[in-house]
Scaffold this motif. Sequence first.
Motif, PDB file in Angstrom:
ATOM      1  N   LYS A 112      -5.493   3.365 -10.664  1.00 42.22           N
ATOM      2  CA  LYS A 112      -6.931   3.602 -10.538  1.00 42.22           C
ATOM      3  C   LYS A 112      -7.661   2.312 -10.155  1.00 42.22           C
ATOM      4  N   GLY A 113      -8.631   2.444  -9.259  1.00 38.46           N
ATOM      5  CA  GLY A 113      -9.444   1.294  -8.872  1.00 38.46           C
ATOM      6  C   GLY A 113      -8.851   0.453  -7.754  1.00 38.46           C
ATOM      7  N   THR A 114      -7.795   0.951  -7.083  1.00 34.39           N
ATOM      8  CA  THR A 114      -7.162   0.167  -6.017  1.00 34.39           C
ATOM      9  C   THR A 114      -7.338   0.792  -4.630  1.00 34.39           C
TER      10      THR A 114
ATOM     11  N   ALA B  55       3.160  15.971 -13.045  1.00 37.83           N
ATOM     12  CA  ALA B  55       2.654  15.104 -14.114  1.00 37.83           C
ATOM     13  C   ALA B  55       2.841  13.633 -13.759  1.00 37.83           C
ATOM     14  N   MET B  56       4.015  13.310 -13.185  1.00 41.89           N
ATOM     15  CA  MET B  56       4.267  11.913 -12.817  1.00 41.89           C
ATOM     16  C   MET B  56       3.332  11.462 -11.701  1.00 41.89           C
ATOM     17  N   ALA B  57       3.045  12.359 -10.746  1.00 44.78           N
ATOM     18  CA  ALA B  57       2.123  12.015  -9.659  1.00 44.78           C
ATOM     19  C   ALA B  57       0.722  11.735 -10.197  1.00 44.78           C
ATOM     20  N   GLU B  58       0.284  12.548 -11.159  1.00 50.11           N
ATOM     21  CA  GLU B  58      -1.035  12.339 -11.752  1.00 50.11           C
ATOM     22  C   GLU B  58      -1.071  11.055 -12.573  1.00 50.11           C
ATOM     23  N   MET B  59       0.031  10.762 -13.275  1.00 49.99           N
ATOM     24  CA  MET B  59       0.101   9.510 -14.034  1.00 49.99           C
ATOM     25  C   MET B  59       0.030   8.305 -13.106  1.00 49.99           C
ATOM     26  N   LYS B  60       0.714   8.408 -11.966  1.00 53.41           N
ATOM     27  CA  LYS B  60       0.698   7.284 -11.033  1.00 53.41           C
ATOM     28  C   LYS B  60      -0.717   7.034 -10.517  1.00 53.41           C
ATOM     29  N   LYS B  61      -1.465   8.096 -10.228  1.00 57.66           N
ATOM     30  CA  LYS B  61      -2.868   7.937  -9.836  1.00 57.66           C
ATOM     31  C   LYS B  61      -3.644   7.195 -10.917  1.00 57.66           C
ATOM     32  N   MET B  62      -3.363   7.528 -12.171  1.00 57.19           N
ATOM     33  CA  MET B  62      -4.046   6.888 -13.292  1.00 57.19           C
ATOM     34  C   MET B  62      -3.687   5.407 -13.371  1.00 57.19           C
ATOM     35  N   PHE B  63      -2.392   5.093 -13.217  1.00 62.42           N
ATOM     36  CA  PHE B  63      -1.953   3.699 -13.306  1.00 62.42           C
ATOM     37  C   PHE B  63      -2.594   2.828 -12.226  1.00 62.42           C
TER      38      PHE B  63
ATOM     39  N   ASN C  77       0.825  -1.214   0.000  1.00 60.28           N
ATOM     40  CA  ASN C  77       0.000   0.000   0.000  1.00 60.28           C
ATOM     41  C   ASN C  77       0.859   1.265   0.000  1.00 60.28           C
ATOM     42  N   ALA C  78       2.006   1.224   0.681  1.00 61.99           N
ATOM     43  CA  ALA C  78       2.915   2.378   0.649  1.00 61.99           C
ATOM     44  C   ALA C  78       3.440   2.606  -0.761  1.00 61.99           C
ATOM     45  N   MET C  79       3.784   1.534  -1.463  1.00 63.35           N
ATOM     46  CA  MET C  79       4.264   1.645  -2.845  1.00 63.35           C
ATOM     47  C   MET C  79       3.158   2.152  -3.760  1.00 63.35           C
ATOM     48  N   ARG C  80       1.941   1.641  -3.538  1.00 64.23           N
ATOM     49  CA  ARG C  80       0.796   2.036  -4.361  1.00 64.23           C
ATOM     50  C   ARG C  80       0.466   3.511  -4.192  1.00 64.23           C
ATOM     51  N   LYS C  81       0.510   3.998  -2.952  1.00 60.02           N
ATOM     52  CA  LYS C  81       0.090   5.373  -2.673  1.00 60.02           C
ATOM     53  C   LYS C  81       1.209   6.397  -2.796  1.00 60.02           C
ATOM     54  N   CYS C  82       2.442   5.938  -2.913  1.00 56.43           N
ATOM     55  CA  CYS C  82       3.570   6.860  -3.060  1.00 56.43           C
ATOM     56  C   CYS C  82       3.407   7.671  -4.348  1.00 56.43           C
ATOM     57  N   PRO C  83       3.459   9.002  -4.287  1.00 54.81           N
ATOM     58  CA  PRO C  83       3.239   9.814  -5.480  1.00 54.81           C
ATOM     59  C   PRO C  83       4.410   9.822  -6.459  1.00 54.81           C
ATOM     60  N   LYS C  84       5.526   9.219  -6.068  1.00 53.32           N
ATOM     61  CA  LYS C  84       6.693   9.152  -6.948  1.00 53.32           C
ATOM     62  C   LYS C  84       6.712   7.807  -7.673  1.00 53.32           C
ATOM     63  N   LEU C  85       7.163   7.815  -8.913  1.00 52.80           N
ATOM     64  CA  LEU C  85       7.304   6.566  -9.656  1.00 52.80           C
ATOM     65  C   LEU C  85       8.443   5.740  -9.060  1.00 52.80           C
ATOM     66  N   ILE C  86       8.235   4.424  -8.982  1.00 50.43           N
ATOM     67  CA  ILE C  86       9.212   3.506  -8.401  1.00 50.43           C
ATOM     68  C   ILE C  86       9.725   2.566  -9.487  1.00 50.43           C
ATOM     69  N   ILE C  87      11.031   2.577  -9.698  1.00 48.48           N
ATOM     70  CA  ILE C  87      11.687   1.650 -10.619  1.00 48.48           C
ATOM     71  C   ILE C  87      12.219   0.481  -9.800  1.00 48.48           C
ATOM     72  N   GLY C  88      11.972  -0.736 -10.246  1.00 47.41           N
ATOM     73  CA  GLY C  88      12.487  -1.912  -9.558  1.00 47.41           C
ATOM     74  C   GLY C  88      13.709  -2.470 -10.258  1.00 47.41           C
ATOM     75  N   ARG C  89      14.781  -2.700  -9.503  1.00 47.72           N
ATOM     76  CA  ARG C  89      15.997  -3.345 -10.032  1.00 47.72           C
ATOM     77  C   ARG C  89      15.942  -4.812  -9.634  1.00 47.72           C
ATOM     78  N   ILE C  90      15.585  -5.673 -10.570  1.00 48.69           N
ATOM     79  CA  ILE C  90      15.337  -7.089 -10.275  1.00 48.69           C
ATOM     80  C   ILE C  90      16.519  -7.896 -10.822  1.00 48.69           C
ATOM     81  N   HIS C  91      17.530  -8.099  -9.984  1.00 50.95           N
ATOM     82  CA  HIS C  91      18.780  -8.681 -10.467  1.00 50.95           C
ATOM     83  C   HIS C  91      18.822 -10.211 -10.392  1.00 50.95           C
ATOM     84  N   GLY C  92      17.849 -10.811  -9.689  1.00 49.91           N
ATOM     85  CA  GLY C  92      17.883 -12.259  -9.513  1.00 49.91           C
ATOM     86  C   GLY C  92      16.503 -12.821  -9.234  1.00 49.91           C
ATOM     87  N   LYS C  93      16.468 -14.048  -8.740  1.00 51.07           N
ATOM     88  CA  LYS C  93      15.211 -14.767  -8.561  1.00 51.07           C
ATOM     89  C   LYS C  93      14.273 -14.072  -7.581  1.00 51.07           C
TER      90      LYS C  93
END
Length: 257
Positions: free
Chosen positions: A221-223, A211-219, A95-111
């Motif tokens: 939506k419904g959660t 703009a990024m905060a508004e886009m994140k709200k759009m992404f 929920n913290a990740m979902r509601k955070c107004p900043k875009l989050i990039i994930g670095r997925i280096h392994g399993k």
Amino acid sequence: MIQEIQEGYVQTETHQGITTIEFFHPKSNSLPKKILQELAKEIHFAGTHKETKVIVLKSGGEKAFCSGASFEELATIKTDGDGHAFFNGFADLINAMRKCPKLIIGRIHGKCVGGGVGLAAAVDYAIATDKAEIKLSELSIGFGPFVIGPAVERKIGTAAFSALSIDATMWRNSDWAKRKGLFAEVHESVENMDESIRRLSNNLSHFSPEAMAEMKKMFWKGTDHWDTLLKERAAISGKLVQTEFTKKAIEKLKTRD
């Protein structure tokens, strides 16, 4: 800042608008409750931090990105309250990740296993290496991916989520994860992955925060109902983790580990 958490840590650094949040645990980057709590706190803070324009979430080490819930802590759960409290850690983090107004990039280096798949699903843009296989092993242990389920299903769809959840001992490779939408990019080397992360995070750090905060709200939506839903799911996991089947399964896994 480094917070020592049992044998692991959560570390946060901000440079030129890019906040990197790194977690580590010697047990394949597993997630005890304190690391879950620290991650949720740091993501919330970064979301309110004026200097932060974009967040990069990563884990330490060179092997697994994240092996999910800590078996050591799962083995200590004796009551519904304890179980609910532990799995609420995943609910609060997602929920913290979902509601955070900043875009989050994930670095997925392994399993990624279990909750690790949930983290990969909850970031806004996951960049991975071709070694980043995924598995939802919960059913084989005696419960299910209840708390992380909404995040994973939102990203890859109901059919793929069902297949991943039911065939709980089967690894899916990074190409499968990319085709299903979990990973936005897959690279053949760590160097190429990191270069792509540098490029994207640098670009985003110069874009409009509003703009990024508004886009994140759009992404997302419904959660909005996830504040309640994920806590309800945590209660289900908290009960199932106390069953005899799950206790035996966890002890076997601890011995193997």
